[in-house]
Write a protein that holds these residues in place. Sequence first.
Motif, short mmCIF file in Angstrom:
data_model
loop_
_atom_site.label_atom_id
_atom_site.label_comp_id
_atom_site.label_asym_id
_atom_site.label_seq_id
_atom_site.Cartn_x
_atom_site.Cartn_y
_atom_site.Cartn_z
N HIS A 36 56.44 1.25 27.73
CA HIS A 36 56.23 1.82 29.21
C HIS A 36 55.91 3.41 29.04
O HIS A 36 56.58 4.01 28.04
CB HIS A 36 57.60 1.75 29.99
CG HIS A 36 57.65 0.18 30.72
ND1 HIS A 36 56.95 -0.43 31.57
CD2 HIS A 36 58.21 -0.81 29.84
CE1 HIS A 36 57.33 -1.59 31.68
NE2 HIS A 36 58.29 -1.93 30.48
N VAL A 37 55.22 3.96 29.58
CA VAL A 37 55.02 5.45 29.76
C VAL A 37 55.92 5.98 30.75
O VAL A 37 55.92 5.64 32.05
CB VAL A 37 53.61 6.00 29.99
CG1 VAL A 37 53.62 7.42 30.21
CG2 VAL A 37 52.77 5.22 28.94
N LEU A 38 56.80 6.93 30.45
CA LEU A 38 57.71 7.65 31.56
C LEU A 38 57.43 9.01 31.89
O LEU A 38 56.62 9.73 31.24
CB LEU A 38 59.25 7.59 30.83
CG LEU A 38 59.75 6.35 30.14
CD1 LEU A 38 61.02 7.01 29.61
CD2 LEU A 38 59.69 5.43 31.36
N ARG A 39 57.71 9.32 32.98
CA ARG A 39 57.41 10.38 33.61
C ARG A 39 58.13 11.59 33.17
O ARG A 39 59.24 11.90 33.11
CB ARG A 39 57.43 10.47 35.29
CG ARG A 39 56.58 9.78 35.99
CD ARG A 39 56.45 9.80 37.11
NE ARG A 39 56.99 10.96 37.94
CZ ARG A 39 57.15 11.23 39.29
NH1 ARG A 39 57.04 10.11 39.99
NH2 ARG A 39 57.56 12.67 39.72
N ARG A 57 45.95 -1.83 27.24
CA ARG A 57 46.06 -0.73 25.89
C ARG A 57 45.33 0.53 26.52
O ARG A 57 45.90 1.52 26.29
CB ARG A 57 45.30 -1.32 24.79
CG ARG A 57 45.28 -0.43 23.57
CD ARG A 57 44.49 -0.70 22.53
NE ARG A 57 42.95 -0.96 22.92
CZ ARG A 57 42.32 0.20 22.79
NH1 ARG A 57 42.48 1.30 22.54
NH2 ARG A 57 41.02 0.02 22.97
N ALA A 58 44.15 0.41 27.42
CA ALA A 58 43.59 1.79 27.54
C ALA A 58 44.25 2.36 28.70
O ALA A 58 44.46 3.47 28.66
CB ALA A 58 42.01 1.44 28.03
N ASP A 59 44.66 1.58 29.62
CA ASP A 59 45.70 2.37 30.63
C ASP A 59 46.73 2.72 30.18
O ASP A 59 47.27 3.95 30.71
CB ASP A 59 46.11 1.06 31.70
CG ASP A 59 44.82 0.77 32.48
OD1 ASP A 59 43.86 1.61 32.64
OD2 ASP A 59 45.00 -0.23 33.17
N PHE A 60 47.50 2.35 29.16
CA PHE A 60 48.69 3.06 28.71
C PHE A 60 48.32 3.96 27.73
O PHE A 60 49.18 5.15 27.85
CB PHE A 60 49.19 1.63 27.77
CG PHE A 60 50.43 2.12 26.83
CD1 PHE A 60 51.69 2.39 27.35
CD2 PHE A 60 50.38 2.60 25.47
CE1 PHE A 60 52.73 2.52 26.70
CE2 PHE A 60 51.35 3.06 24.58
CZ PHE A 60 52.70 3.03 25.40
N LEU A 61 47.23 4.02 26.95
CA LEU A 61 47.16 5.34 26.39
C LEU A 61 46.33 6.42 27.21
O LEU A 61 46.82 7.46 26.76
CB LEU A 61 45.96 4.83 25.15
CG LEU A 61 46.44 4.20 24.01
CD1 LEU A 61 45.32 3.85 22.98
CD2 LEU A 61 47.46 4.83 23.05
N GLN A 62 45.76 6.03 28.21
CA GLN A 62 45.37 7.14 28.97
C GLN A 62 46.57 7.79 29.76
O GLN A 62 46.45 9.07 29.68
CB GLN A 62 44.36 6.44 30.08
CG GLN A 62 43.92 7.71 31.05
CD GLN A 62 42.84 6.91 32.03
OE1 GLN A 62 42.54 5.63 32.01
NE2 GLN A 62 42.59 7.61 33.22
N ALA A 63 47.54 6.94 30.30
CA ALA A 63 48.80 7.68 30.78
C ALA A 63 49.54 8.50 29.77
O ALA A 63 50.00 9.62 30.19
CB ALA A 63 49.61 6.70 31.45
N ALA A 64 49.78 7.97 28.58
CA ALA A 64 50.25 8.85 27.61
C ALA A 64 49.59 10.16 26.98
O ALA A 64 50.10 11.23 27.04
CB ALA A 64 50.62 7.92 26.16
#
Length: 402
Positions: free
Chosen positions: A142-145, A109-116
Motif C-alpha cells: 500500500h502507498v501511504l500518505r 502495478r501502474a496505479d501503485f507506481l504512479q501514486a508512489a
Amino acid sequence: MLKKIFKPAAPARSRPVPVVAPAPTAETKASRTSAMVAGMAGGRPVWAARDSGTLARSGFAGNPVGHRCVTMVAEAAASVGLSLWREGAALTAHPALALLDRPNPAQGRADFLQAAVAHLLLSGDSYLEAAGPDGAPPRELHVLRPDRMRVVPGRDGWPEAYEYRVGGRRIRFDMLAGRPVLHLRSFHPADDHYGLSPLQAAAGAIELHAAAGRWSKALLDNAARPSGAIVYSGADGSGQLGQEQYSRLVDELEAHHQGARNAGRPMLLEGGLDWKPMGYSPADMEYQRTRDAAARDIALALGVPPMLLGLPGDNSYANYQEANRAFYRLTVLPLLDRVTTAIAAWLSDLFGEQLSLVADLDSVTALAGEREALWRRVSAAGFLTDVEKRRLLGLPDRGADG
C-alpha cells in the motif's frame, strides 16, 4: 587686645527670574513628501506556508502547470515495463512478481507506481507499507500518505519507527523487528529524515503564477474600472460630495463601468470630477510574461521540458521528439531507477532472496529510434559474445527462468 571677629557675609539671595514664554511663531510642516499619497506601496513579498499539504494544494491541486508536470512524470514512470530478475535471469513466475502486478485489491502495478512517484514529487517522501502475517512474505503493498507519516528517530539518529496518524488514531510501524515500511525520499541537504520536494524549489514560481492568474481574473471582472481615484473639486473648494451625489456616482460606476460587459467603455465625468490613475497598466505589470516565466520555472523544477507543455518562448529543443526523449532520459528513467532499486532491495529483504527490478527500455516509445540504432550496432559487433550483447542491450544474461 581686642580681636575683631569677622563674620562672613551671608550670600545674597537671588531673585527668581520670571520665565517668559517665547512669542508664538507660525509653524509650517515642511515635509516634502506630505503632498504625496501612495495608493499602493511595494513592500516585502508575503509567501504562503511551504509544508507538504500546502504545496500539494497550491502546486498540484490548484496549479495547472504543476498538476500537468507531476502527472506526466508519474504516468510516464508507471508506464515503463518492468521485469523481475534473480541471479541474472528474468523470472516469469514469482510471488514478488505477482505482488507487484496486483499490490492490493484497489490498485494495479501502474496505479501503485504512479501514486508512489507522485507522492515523491509532491512532498519529497513516499511511504510503502507491506501488509501480511508476521514472519511471512507480504500479501499486499500500500502507498501511504506522507502528510500523515512521522519519523520516530532512535538514539543513534536512524528511524526506529514510523508513526501514521489518521483521525486521532496512531499506528506505529516498528522498524527494529523488520521492514514493514519503505521510505523513499529525495535528497535534502538540511534534513536527516525527510526529503526535499521539487515543489519546494518551485514554491516562489507557483505563487507568482497564481498571483498573475488572479490579476488576470480581476482584470476581466473589473476591466473598465482602472485602479485609481475620482477627485472632486467643488466650486466652494470643499472637495466633498453630498450623500445623494456620492450614492449616485457609486451606483453609476457599478452599473456602467464594472465587469467584462463594460470593458473599454469611456467614463463621462462632470461637475468638477477628475480621474487620477493610481495603478499600473497591464502592459506595465507584464503579468502574462511573468506568468509564462513562472510556468517555465515550475516545469524546470519538476524536470519537464516546457516545449512538452506548449509554453511560448521556449525553443531549447529542435523538435517535440527530441524534447520527449530528453524528458525520459533526464527525468523519468533516473527517477524510476531510484524507485525500483529501493523497492527491489526491500522485496529482497521481505522474501529472503536477491531480486532486481529492471526497466524494459524497449517498451518506451520515445526511445524507439535510439533503441533501434543500438540494436543494429550491437548485433553487427561480431567480436562480442551473446552475454555481452545482452548486457549492452539491458537484457538478462539468459532467458526466462521460472
